[in-house]
Design an enzyme around this catalytic site. Structure first.
Site, PDB file in Angstrom:
ATOM      1  N   CYS A  11     -38.242   1.540 -78.888  1.00  0.00           N
ATOM      2  CA  CYS A  11     -37.413   0.989 -78.555  1.00  0.00           C
ATOM      3  C   CYS A  11     -36.759   1.322 -80.362  1.00  0.00           C
ATOM      4  CB  CYS A  11     -36.942  -0.757 -78.953  1.00  0.00           C
ATOM      5  SG  CYS A  11     -37.679  -1.388 -77.746  1.00  0.00           S
ATOM      6  N   HIS A  46     -32.120  -3.366 -84.023  1.00  0.00           N
ATOM      7  CA  HIS A  46     -32.575  -2.911 -82.978  1.00  0.00           C
ATOM      8  C   HIS A  46     -31.716  -3.998 -82.500  1.00  0.00           C
ATOM      9  CE1 HIS A  46     -34.285  -2.605 -78.774  1.00  0.00           C
ATOM     10  NE2 HIS A  46     -34.816  -3.653 -79.112  1.00  0.00           N
ATOM     11  N   ASN A  75     -31.270  -6.558 -74.492  1.00  0.00           N
ATOM     12  CA  ASN A  75     -31.972  -5.268 -75.089  1.00  0.00           C
ATOM     13  C   ASN A  75     -32.354  -4.213 -74.291  1.00  0.00           C
ATOM     14  OD1 ASN A  75     -34.060  -3.582 -75.892  1.00  0.00           O
ATOM     15  ND2 ASN A  75     -35.367  -5.871 -76.119  1.00  0.00           N
TER      16      ASN A  75
HETATM   17  N1  ACO Z   1     -35.723 -19.583 -69.345  1.00  0.00           N
HETATM   18  C1  ACO Z   1     -36.065 -20.693 -69.522  1.00  0.00           C
HETATM   19  N2  ACO Z   1     -37.348 -20.929 -70.477  1.00  0.00           N
HETATM   20  C2  ACO Z   1     -37.982 -20.397 -71.033  1.00  0.00           C
HETATM   21  C3  ACO Z   1     -37.602 -18.595 -70.885  1.00  0.00           C
HETATM   22  C4  ACO Z   1     -36.205 -19.068 -69.664  1.00  0.00           C
HETATM   23  N3  ACO Z   1     -36.008 -16.915 -69.001  1.00  0.00           N
HETATM   24  N4  ACO Z   1     -38.326 -17.580 -71.462  1.00  0.00           N
HETATM   25  C5  ACO Z   1     -39.437 -18.454 -71.095  1.00  0.00           C
HETATM   26  N5  ACO Z   1     -39.586 -20.098 -71.513  1.00  0.00           N
HETATM   27  C6  ACO Z   1     -40.460 -21.126 -71.776  1.00  0.00           C
HETATM   28  C7  ACO Z   1     -41.576 -20.850 -71.846  1.00  0.00           C
HETATM   29  O1  ACO Z   1     -41.913 -20.725 -70.633  1.00  0.00           O
HETATM   30  C8  ACO Z   1     -42.290 -21.356 -73.045  1.00  0.00           C
HETATM   31  O2  ACO Z   1     -41.969 -22.958 -72.108  1.00  0.00           O
HETATM   32  P1  ACO Z   1     -43.465 -23.935 -72.314  1.00  0.00           P
HETATM   33  O3  ACO Z   1     -43.206 -23.756 -73.914  1.00  0.00           O
HETATM   34  O4  ACO Z   1     -43.503 -25.174 -71.366  1.00  0.00           O
HETATM   35  O5  ACO Z   1     -44.506 -22.985 -72.736  1.00  0.00           O
HETATM   36  C9  ACO Z   1     -40.783 -21.610 -73.719  1.00  0.00           C
HETATM   37  O6  ACO Z   1     -39.304 -21.895 -72.821  1.00  0.00           O
HETATM   38  C10 ACO Z   1     -40.966 -20.601 -74.698  1.00  0.00           C
HETATM   39  O7  ACO Z   1     -41.837 -19.652 -75.421  1.00  0.00           O
HETATM   40  P2  ACO Z   1     -41.256 -18.568 -76.191  1.00  0.00           P
HETATM   41  O8  ACO Z   1     -41.947 -16.971 -75.584  1.00  0.00           O
HETATM   42  O9  ACO Z   1     -42.490 -18.968 -77.179  1.00  0.00           O
HETATM   43  O10 ACO Z   1     -40.420 -18.269 -76.945  1.00  0.00           O
HETATM   44  P3  ACO Z   1     -40.030 -17.612 -77.495  1.00  0.00           P
HETATM   45  O11 ACO Z   1     -38.936 -18.714 -78.838  1.00  0.00           O
HETATM   46  O12 ACO Z   1     -40.282 -17.188 -78.892  1.00  0.00           O
HETATM   47  O13 ACO Z   1     -38.354 -16.472 -77.153  1.00  0.00           O
HETATM   48  C11 ACO Z   1     -38.934 -14.397 -76.759  1.00  0.00           C
HETATM   49  C12 ACO Z   1     -38.944 -15.849 -76.429  1.00  0.00           C
HETATM   50  C13 ACO Z   1     -36.939 -14.358 -76.304  1.00  0.00           C
HETATM   51  C14 ACO Z   1     -39.041 -13.595 -75.633  1.00  0.00           C
HETATM   52  C15 ACO Z   1     -38.627 -13.621 -78.564  1.00  0.00           C
HETATM   53  O14 ACO Z   1     -40.374 -14.290 -78.641  1.00  0.00           O
HETATM   54  C16 ACO Z   1     -38.248 -12.627 -78.699  1.00  0.00           C
HETATM   55  O15 ACO Z   1     -37.235 -12.198 -78.358  1.00  0.00           O
HETATM   56  N6  ACO Z   1     -40.135 -12.013 -78.550  1.00  0.00           N
HETATM   57  C17 ACO Z   1     -39.648  -9.749 -79.399  1.00  0.00           C
HETATM   58  C18 ACO Z   1     -38.766  -9.611 -77.566  1.00  0.00           C
HETATM   59  C19 ACO Z   1     -38.597  -8.316 -78.661  1.00  0.00           C
HETATM   60  O16 ACO Z   1     -38.365  -8.118 -79.848  1.00  0.00           O
HETATM   61  N7  ACO Z   1     -39.361  -6.626 -78.240  1.00  0.00           N
HETATM   62  C20 ACO Z   1     -38.571  -5.981 -78.461  1.00  0.00           C
HETATM   63  C21 ACO Z   1     -39.485  -4.828 -78.002  1.00  0.00           C
HETATM   64  S1  ACO Z   1     -38.722  -4.551 -76.065  1.00  0.00           S
HETATM   65  C22 ACO Z   1     -39.485  -2.971 -75.850  1.00  0.00           C
HETATM   66  O17 ACO Z   1     -39.770  -2.214 -76.574  1.00  0.00           O
HETATM   67  C23 ACO Z   1     -39.156  -2.380 -74.142  1.00  0.00           C
END
Ligand code: ACO
Length: 349
Positions: free
Chosen positions: A136, A276, A306
């Site tokens: 990214c 980003h 993203n």
């Molecule tokens: N729908 C419903 N529930 C979901 C989904 C979904 N699509 N995805 C995950 N969940 C659930 C999980 O299973 C978890 O359930 P559990 O508590 O029963 O285990 C719960 O939601 C919470 O999951 P988390 O991973 O803790 O959720 P979080 O609040 O961290 O959000 C997210 C997840 C959106 C991925 C976030 O962590 C994020 O944005 N991370 C950064 C991503 C990023 O910046 N990437 C950049 C680089 S990408 C690259 O380089 C190609």
């Protein structure tokens, strides 16, 4: 140059510090272009594919929809469409381009470089071409690399593109990742100009110790493609979202501060900050830590999700086309991605 360690919360981020005069670099961004595929994939449609909801995606990420390239539309095609717009707006001929850099993690093929395919498609017959892989952060890395070729007077005109067809490496059965990503491309043309406006600084970093956080495990020399790697779904993007989130906030905040320090600027002097577009909560956390206002931050992730290396490039194009930016305004680009890599750049437009 020396390395400092900045402590933010419980995280330690290495920032290369440099003491240069960043004014008067003889390089300008003369034009930009962007392209996203026509097909829109909404959260409602994703609800039918995996166990998710519009409510979860919206509140956790801010994303409402994303663009998906056609089956016969590849990263080089997206890159070409963005590049042609930048070429037209820059009022240059493709033959004038000396170098093409394509930042991508989804090349058409592992080799040849997607940049070479773009070179052929746009008719940039004189250009050297190579791909750059910093996930990214790739577009910002590409701008700085392109600028260095111009400052050294190796090249006069450089085309930098961020382009991705992430839909080709997303696991459409994994709700943790498939709701996050989209396809698209953005491009910028850099040109030698004395006493011009341009990239004042680019503060880049990486931490290979956290390379496991975002990874496509197979298809390289470590795990070449086999029936087993395909059956184990190792050719898809895997991400540890929560850990990535924390690192993203710390790294972008730290890099932004260092970029401001190098240019002797306060954040209030930046007209537009283009982060980003991964997650609105990440953007909001960085904004609050920097003490910037909401109106300074540009956000379009609700439309595209993203798009990795294309994200900042598409957003820069939208900001410029909106007329929000005038010559002389200061813009900050901020990114974070697999590697881990991060970058903050300040542009005097
Ligand atoms: N729908 C419903 N529930 C979901 C989904 C979904 N699509 N995805 C995950 N969940 C659930 C999980 O299973 C978890 O359930 P559990 O508590 O029963 O285990 C719960 O939601 C919470 O999951 P988390 O991973 O803790 O959720 P979080 O609040 O961290 O959000 C997210 C997840 C959106 C991925 C976030 O962590 C994020 O944005 N991370 C950064 C991503 C990023 O910046 N990437 C950049 C680089 S990408 C690259 O380089 C190609």
């Amino acid at each position: 140059m020396f390395i400092i360690f900045l402590m933010t919360g419980n995280k330690k981020i290495r920032v290369p510090r440099a003491e240069f005069d960043y004014k008067g670099r003889p390089c300008s961004i003369i034009s930009v272009g962007g392209y996203v595929p026509e097909k829109i994939l909404t959260n409602a449609e994703l609800e039918k594919r995996v166990n998710t909801s519009d409510e979860w995606i919206t509140t956790r990420t801010g994303i409402k929809e994303r663009r998906i390239a056609a089956k016969d539309e590849f990263t080089s095609d997206l890159a070409t469409k963005a590049a042609l717009k930048a070429i037209e707006r820059g009022n240059i001929k493709p033959e004038e381009i000396d170098l093409i850099i394509v930042a991508t993690i989804t090349p058409d093929m592992p080799f040849p470089a997607t940049a070479c395919l773009v070179q052929e498609k746009i008719g940039a017959k004189r250009a050297a071409a190579f791909d750059l892989e910093a996930a990214c952060s790739g577009f910002i890395y590409g701008l700085e690399v392109g600028q260095q070729f111009i400052i050294s007077r190796t090249f006069e005109t450089v085309l930098v593109i961020g382009a991705e067809k992430l839909s080709s490496i997303v696991d459409w059965e994994d709700r943790n990742t498939c709701v996050l990503f989209g396809d698209g491309a953005g491009a910028a043309i850099l040109r030698h100009r004395e006493n011009s406006h341009g990239l004042l600084t680019a503060c880049m970093g990486s931490d290979g110790g956290k390379s496991n956080l975002i990874v496509m495990p197979a298809g390289g020399s470590k795990n070449p493609a086999t029936i087993e790697t395909v059956n184990s779904r190792l050719h898809y993007l895997k991400m540890e979202g929560r850990e990535t989130f924390k690192n993203a906030v710390t790294a972008m905040y730290t890099a932004a501060n260092e970029a401001l320090r190098r240019c002797n600027l306060d954040v209030s002097q930046i007209k537009c900050i283009i982060p980003h577009q991964a997650n609105k909560r990440i953007i909001e956390a960085v904004r609050q830590r920097l003490g910037a206002s909401e109106s300074q931050f540009f956000v379009n992730l609700q439309k595209y999700g993203n798009t990795s290396a294309a994200s900042v490039a598409i957003a820069l194009d939208e900001v410029v086309q909106s007329g929000k930016i005038n010559r002389g305004d200061l813009i900050m680009l901020l990114a974070f991605g697999a590697g881990l890599t991060w970058a903050a750049a300040i542009i005097e437009w």
